[in-house]
Motif scaffolding. Structure first.
Motif, PDB file in Angstrom:
ATOM      1  N   ASN A 253       0.822  -1.217   0.000  1.00 43.86           N
ATOM      2  CA  ASN A 253       0.000   0.000   0.000  1.00 43.86           C
ATOM      3  C   ASN A 253       0.851   1.261   0.000  1.00 43.86           C
ATOM      4  OD1 ASN A 253      -2.953  -0.806   0.217  1.00 43.86           O
ATOM      5  ND2 ASN A 253      -2.083  -2.053   1.843  1.00 43.86           N
TER       6      ASN A 253
ATOM      7  N   THR B   7      -6.316   6.847  -1.484  1.00 38.04           N
ATOM      8  CA  THR B   7      -7.111   6.894  -0.249  1.00 38.04           C
ATOM      9  C   THR B   7      -7.427   5.488   0.234  1.00 38.04           C
ATOM     10  OG1 THR B   7      -8.115   8.977  -0.984  1.00 38.04           O
ATOM     11  CG2 THR B   7      -9.223   7.777   0.794  1.00 38.04           C
TER      12      THR B   7
ATOM     13  N   GLY C 119      -4.404   3.946   1.833  1.00 33.39           N
ATOM     14  CA  GLY C 119      -4.203   4.484   3.178  1.00 33.39           C
ATOM     15  C   GLY C 119      -5.143   3.863   4.196  1.00 33.39           C
TER      16      GLY C 119
ATOM     17  N   SER D 239      -4.308   1.498   7.462  1.00 33.61           N
ATOM     18  CA  SER D 239      -4.788   1.954   8.767  1.00 33.61           C
ATOM     19  C   SER D 239      -5.552   0.860   9.488  1.00 33.61           C
ATOM     20  CB  SER D 239      -5.673   3.189   8.589  1.00 33.61           C
ATOM     21  OG  SER D 239      -4.935   4.242   8.004  1.00 33.61           O
TER      22      SER D 239
ATOM     23  N   ILE E  90       0.809   4.333  -2.815  1.00 34.79           N
ATOM     24  CA  ILE E  90       0.719   5.752  -2.451  1.00 34.79           C
ATOM     25  C   ILE E  90       1.922   6.526  -2.989  1.00 34.79           C
ATOM     26  CG2 ILE E  90       0.750   7.360  -0.499  1.00 34.79           C
ATOM     27  CD1 ILE E  90      -0.839   5.272   1.092  1.00 34.79           C
TER      28      ILE E  90
END
Length: 307
Positions: A40, A63, A66, A70, A44
């Motif tokens: 990931n 997005t 991210g 998370s 990004i």
């Protein structure tokens, strides 16, 4: 009276109580977590540094990456920590915080996947007006709206959880604090919680699922009418990546939350939770990297620059 003694801590059963499996499981989940972060972060980084990817589609993909990092970070570090100790105890405050963050990122991911469907609809069905409709202000507003909606949804669930009383036995049949397990160990009336889960399930499970799939009716119709094989292949490539991620994500969500009592099928429940909480965010960058031609080209350009 023992069963009605209130508690402020929970015991997690973890993935296995066999000491011989703790180290192998630790290494497996450490590898999964590293792959998740690396994959990931790479997406990004490519989107941020490659000007060819400075489009709304890749803004939403960044997005999504991210969010994957998370919500994986909410559960996996705790799993790794618990695999190194014998008793897996978590305080109620930490448990509810973990639940809030996990639910927030999951709700956000479901909503972003719906926004990505709308983005694909505008790009394929109204290509001449794409940049006018999906300008950067609209992209930021859509993501901001998703985050606000997810915050409210998660906060309401969390507030309802804090109103519950938890009693012995305070054992969660899981490796992290999730909603079904918390409701099972509560000795309060959980009718309001279950009702809100039902209402939220209609909104997010049916409403947003409909918003996610409905745009593909005109998308498929438009793609089939395209005369250029290259354009058609490119459209199918981006859509198939998105649909694959949606299918994997929703399958694990529904299997994790909309099944019979977890205590009846503990092994199946834990396997579903493992796939949902740890494997899915690891698969998403792999799916997009393998199916998306522009990402492949971006990776090649990055490697050429490094050389």
């Amino acid at each position: 009276m023992k069963n009605h003694t209130t508690v402020n801590k929970f015991v997690l059963t973890g993935l296995s109580d066999l000491p011989s499996l703790q180290l192998p499981l630790f290494l497996v989940f450490l590898l999964i977590y590293l792959i998740t972060l690396t994959g990931n972060l790479l997406i990004i980084l490519l989107i941020f540094t490659d000007s060819h990817l400075h489009t709304p589609m890749y803004f939403f993909l960044g997005t999504l990456a991210g969010l994957d990092m998370s919500y994986s970070s909410v559960t996996v570090p705790r799993i790794l920590f618990d695999l190194l100790r014998e008793r897996k105890i978590i305080s109620m405050r930490s448990c509810i915080t973990q639940f809030y963050l996990f639910f927030f990122f999951i709700t956000s991911e479901i909503s972003v996947l719906a926004v990505m469907s709308y983005d694909r609809y505008i790009a394929i069905c109204r290509p001449l007006h794409y940049m006018q409709i999906m300008n950067w202000n609209v992209c930021v507003q859509l993501v901001s709206g998703v985050l606000v909606l997810s915050t409210i949804n998660s906060l309401v669930h969390t507030l309802f959880i804090t109103k519950l009383t938890f009693c012995l036995p305070n054992i969660l049949q899981s490796f992290f604090c999730d909603l079904p397990q918390l409701l099972e160990v509560s000795c309060s009336d959980t009718f309001i919680n279950v009702l809100f889960i039902f209402l939220a399930g209609i909104l997010f499970g049916v409403g947003i699922l409909g918003i996610t799939f409905y745009p593909y009716i005109p998308i498929i119709s438009t793609v089939l009418k395209m005369t250029s094989k290259h354009t058609r292949a490119k459209a199918f490539s981006t859509c198939s990546s998105h649909l694959t991620v949606v299918f994997v994500f929703y399958t694990t969500v529904f299997f994790n939350y909309f099944r019979s009592n977890a205590n009846d099928h503990l092994v199946e429940a834990k396997l579903a939770s493992v796939f949902f909480a740890t494997v899915t965010p690891c698969l998403n960058p792999v799916i997009y990297s393998l199916r998306n031609q522009e990402l492949k080209l971006s990776i090649r350009r990055a490697l050429q620059r490094l050389q």
